[in-house]
Scaffold this active site. Sequence first.
Site, short mmCIF file in Angstrom:
data_model
loop_
_atom_site.label_atom_id
_atom_site.label_comp_id
_atom_site.label_asym_id
_atom_site.label_seq_id
_atom_site.Cartn_x
_atom_site.Cartn_y
_atom_site.Cartn_z
NE ARG A 71 50.06 39.59 46.20
CZ ARG A 71 49.95 38.87 45.26
NH1 ARG A 71 49.95 37.41 45.46
NH2 ARG A 71 49.96 39.28 43.97
CG HIS A 98 54.50 34.44 45.58
ND1 HIS A 98 54.36 35.52 46.06
CD2 HIS A 98 53.85 34.26 44.65
CE1 HIS A 98 53.31 36.28 45.32
NE2 HIS A 98 53.07 35.32 44.58
P1 NAP Z 1 39.70 38.03 41.44
O1 NAP Z 1 39.17 37.46 40.33
O2 NAP Z 1 39.52 39.33 41.88
O3 NAP Z 1 38.73 37.37 42.88
C1 NAP Z 1 38.76 38.05 44.22
C2 NAP Z 1 37.69 37.22 44.88
O4 NAP Z 1 37.80 37.60 46.25
C3 NAP Z 1 35.92 37.55 44.63
O5 NAP Z 1 35.36 36.53 44.60
C4 NAP Z 1 35.76 38.45 45.47
O6 NAP Z 1 34.48 38.80 45.75
C5 NAP Z 1 36.46 38.05 46.71
N1 NAP Z 1 36.66 39.17 47.69
C6 NAP Z 1 37.26 40.26 47.45
N2 NAP Z 1 37.44 41.07 48.45
C7 NAP Z 1 36.59 40.63 49.59
C8 NAP Z 1 35.90 40.79 50.76
N3 NAP Z 1 36.35 42.00 51.58
N4 NAP Z 1 35.01 40.08 51.20
C9 NAP Z 1 34.84 38.83 50.75
N5 NAP Z 1 35.07 38.42 49.28
C10 NAP Z 1 36.04 39.21 48.96
O7 NAP Z 1 41.10 37.38 41.96
P2 NAP Z 1 41.82 36.31 41.58
O8 NAP Z 1 42.17 36.36 40.14
O9 NAP Z 1 41.00 34.88 41.88
O10 NAP Z 1 43.13 36.42 42.43
C11 NAP Z 1 42.87 36.25 43.73
C12 NAP Z 1 44.19 36.47 44.43
O11 NAP Z 1 45.20 35.40 44.26
C13 NAP Z 1 44.81 37.79 43.76
O12 NAP Z 1 44.65 38.95 44.22
C14 NAP Z 1 46.43 37.52 44.15
O13 NAP Z 1 46.76 38.13 45.41
C15 NAP Z 1 46.61 36.02 44.47
N6 NAP Z 1 47.57 35.35 43.59
C16 NAP Z 1 48.34 34.72 43.94
C17 NAP Z 1 49.18 33.87 43.33
C18 NAP Z 1 50.56 33.07 43.75
O14 NAP Z 1 51.32 32.39 43.02
N7 NAP Z 1 50.41 32.77 45.12
C19 NAP Z 1 49.14 33.93 42.03
C20 NAP Z 1 48.28 34.56 41.10
C21 NAP Z 1 47.18 35.46 42.28
P3 NAP Z 1 33.48 39.19 44.42
O15 NAP Z 1 33.19 38.11 43.57
O16 NAP Z 1 32.00 39.26 45.09
O17 NAP Z 1 33.90 40.45 43.86
#
Ligand code: NAP
Length: 322
Positions: free
Chosen positions: A237, A285
């Site tokens: 993001r 995006h």
């Molecule tokens: P996820 O499964 O919820 O994983 C989030 C990761 O971030 C986890 O490893 C979490 O740690 C870590 N995290 C969160 N807050 C943190 C903090 N304060 N300090 C350190 N680590 C932290 O999410 P995901 O499915 O991988 O998706 C990630 C993001 O990608 C989404 O939220 C979205 O914004 C983005 N996205 C972008 C696109 C695009 O086309 N550009 C598409 C889809 C998604 P823990 O494992 O310890 O909980």
Amino acid sequence: MAPIAFIHRLSVAEQRQWLALLQQLLPNQVILLPEMMSAEQVQATTVAIVANPNPADLVPFSNLLWVQSVWAGVEGLVSALQDRRATQAAGQGAIKLVRLTDPQLAQTMAEAVLAWTLYLHRNMPEYAAQQARKQWSPLPCAVASEVHVAVLGAGELGVSAIRSLLQHGYKVSCWSRSAKHLEGVTCYHGLTQLPKLLQSVDILVNLLPLTVETEGLLNASLLKQLPRGAKLINFSRGAVINATDLIKLLDSGHIGHAVLDVFTSEPLVATSPLWTHPKISILPHISAPTNVDSAARIVAANIAVYQNTGVIPPTVNLERGY
Ligand code: NAP
């Protein structure tokens, strides 16, 4: 039977595609747009499928039990549901939020991370600039095993990206909130371990969700901890990065190049200095768009399980914000 609401901010063509597919996959359910519903149906609705909705459009649905997003990033819904919980009557259950977790999405993101890591590793921005000057100058190129790629966020998308980077021979590390053990990866967690990770990074990939804790995390003070010339990929993001600080660090040469797919406000406004910065690659995006076919099957399966057993899939932690 209570209908399922489909609340969205999609084009008419996308909306039709979603509705047709969901209705085909859930033949025993009635799936309706809010504008098709009577006041009684709105009151009777306990489940909504949402596609990047305007959170205000959920307000009339006062008896929702859970919401299934067809997007993985749900920061807008998280804050809307936090606000709703703060104002709802005592004893009323909080709405649960389920986000999209889809192996196809994770694979698409892994491809994007690998593609743009290769782009940076193989000096493509520099060669594009050289071509514009008709300049023939081979640049040094490190072997993949000497290139340190650090992935911030080791969740659904981060781990998938990490696997593809490892397969390609990169030296990979990751950072998350909780401790992880991933074979072949140096794992760091928590703010106190972040400086240690940053000090040797060549390419930093951001896959952190946008939360109160991560907003503006990648600011000048953090980015300055990277070695001079390190490169950046932001695929989560826009608001996780302080864009003003990033531009200053690109101008000073501290950051070598940035690939940005996501922005604080989208579409990126024509007046943004990011568009024309010579050390920034802009993407609209597109690093991991939801695949309607695979996502609709996952959403329909979640709803079928709920209808048959009453079990809601794993939900977003509204306190933590992801
Ligand atoms: P996820 O499964 O919820 O994983 C989030 C990761 O971030 C986890 O490893 C979490 O740690 C870590 N995290 C969160 N807050 C943190 C903090 N304060 N300090 C350190 N680590 C932290 O999410 P995901 O499915 O991988 O998706 C990630 C993001 O990608 C989404 O939220 C979205 O914004 C983005 N996205 C972008 C696109 C695009 O086309 N550009 C598409 C889809 C998604 P823990 O494992 O310890 O909980």
